[in-house]
Design a protein around this motif. Sequence first.
Motif, PDB file in Angstrom:
ATOM      1  N   UNK A  76       1.069   6.481   5.392  1.00  0.00           N
ATOM      2  CA  UNK A  76      -0.315   6.696   5.456  1.00  0.00           C
ATOM      3  C   UNK A  76      -0.825   5.341   5.889  1.00  0.00           C
ATOM      4  N   UNK A  77      -0.279   4.137   5.346  1.00  0.00           N
ATOM      5  CA  UNK A  77      -0.767   3.044   5.729  1.00  0.00           C
ATOM      6  C   UNK A  77      -0.495   2.490   7.365  1.00  0.00           C
ATOM      7  N   UNK A 124       0.849  -1.229  -0.048  1.00  0.00           N
ATOM      8  CA  UNK A 124      -0.002   0.104  -0.166  1.00  0.00           C
ATOM      9  C   UNK A 124       0.780   1.280  -0.015  1.00  0.00           C
ATOM     10  N   UNK A 125       0.490   2.286  -0.602  1.00  0.00           N
ATOM     11  CA  UNK A 125       1.082   3.458  -0.832  1.00  0.00           C
ATOM     12  C   UNK A 125      -0.112   4.456  -0.640  1.00  0.00           C
ATOM     13  N   UNK A 149      -5.755  11.880   3.747  1.00  0.00           N
ATOM     14  CA  UNK A 149      -4.930  11.131   3.005  1.00  0.00           C
ATOM     15  C   UNK A 149      -5.657  10.221   2.179  1.00  0.00           C
ATOM     16  N   UNK A 150      -5.042   9.720   1.024  1.00  0.00           N
ATOM     17  CA  UNK A 150      -5.887   8.704   0.512  1.00  0.00           C
ATOM     18  C   UNK A 150      -4.875   7.574   0.505  1.00  0.00           C
ATOM     19  N   UNK A 151      -5.395   6.243   0.901  1.00  0.00           N
ATOM     20  CA  UNK A 151      -4.369   4.906   0.962  1.00  0.00           C
ATOM     21  C   UNK A 151      -5.081   4.099  -0.050  1.00  0.00           C
ATOM     22  N   UNK A 152      -4.179   3.746  -1.023  1.00  0.00           N
ATOM     23  CA  UNK A 152      -4.137   2.817  -2.354  1.00  0.00           C
ATOM     24  C   UNK A 152      -3.924   1.528  -1.872  1.00  0.00           C
ATOM     25  N   UNK A 153      -4.737   0.759  -1.447  1.00  0.00           N
ATOM     26  CA  UNK A 153      -4.338  -0.479  -0.955  1.00  0.00           C
ATOM     27  C   UNK A 153      -5.354  -1.555  -1.340  1.00  0.00           C
TER      28      UNK A 153
END
Length: 335
Positions: free
Chosen positions: A249-250, A130-131, A165-169
């Motif tokens: 973020x994660x 995740x980023x 924040x946005x977490x792309x996971x």
Amino acid sequence: MQQKKKTLGEFIIENQDEFKYSSGELSKLINAIRLAAKVVNHEVNKAGLIDILGAAGDTNIQGENQQKLDVLANERFIQTLKNREIVCGIASEEEDDFIAINSLDNRHQNKYVVLIDPLDGSSNIDVNVSVGTIFSIYRRVTPIGSAVTLEDFLQPGINQVAAGYIVYGTSTMLVYTTGHGVNGFTLNPAIGTFYLSHPDMQFPETGNIYSVNEGNYIHFPQGVKDYIKYCQMEEDDRPYTSRYIGSLVSDFHRNMIKGGIYIYPKSSVNSDGKLRLLYECNPMAFLAEQAQGKASDGFGRIMEIQPKELHQRVPFFCGSPRMVEKAESFMAGRQ
């Protein structure tokens, strides 16, 4: 009958009156970030299929190797904010200096500046971890009608009007605050809409997770070493569990949901710490405090630090309040 989940757009409209300066601009700004997040999410999700993995061959102002997705995410967020003509300036972790924006139709009339870390944890991209994206919004301090200056960006965190924040996971989430609590929205990729999935997010008062890069242990201040040993002791509710992803973020997101502390201290290698005050620490501190957590440099409140430069670094202790307070007691030598 199951109640229909509220969309991010509906939530923004319903809560617009909570904004200190309710003129609609801040709502449009959050919406622009939402749009850019969906674009970057699309790029992140197809990263393994096209040539956007790996290093871009350049270094950023921090002296760090830029990843190809770093550059792409930076371009997408800047371009989206520029196109909407709703900010007067942007500062990015990936840029040497701030970007002044002058709309031809609305000469220097916009009120807000955005500071952004376009792709936090980008060194994890190649291994499918995740980023995220971190953003911070301030109301400008220079007169409306004039060009923005460095002063508009070098504001203490207590002046933030919004952050998130946005977490792309495994799922993509946008989490943000405007100073009235923290709410999380999950993207339904089938229709491209964010839905309110995590209302009124709060840190548990304490937890059993500590997040720190223990590989740097030998370089840490004695107070941090002592606190880590405390976390590992078999006593009361300890030992705690060590969980460190390497994407702020994660790590922050997990600890806010489950309870824990994140630590990136100064060290003999990084004398001022590694995380950036304006792009990472201030927005996360604002979120933490709005979620009943705490954020510190080990000795005092992060959001009261007066920034001196755009890319200033600080030590960072953030998470469940009792855990942060305990870590501060070790830093002060009074445990």
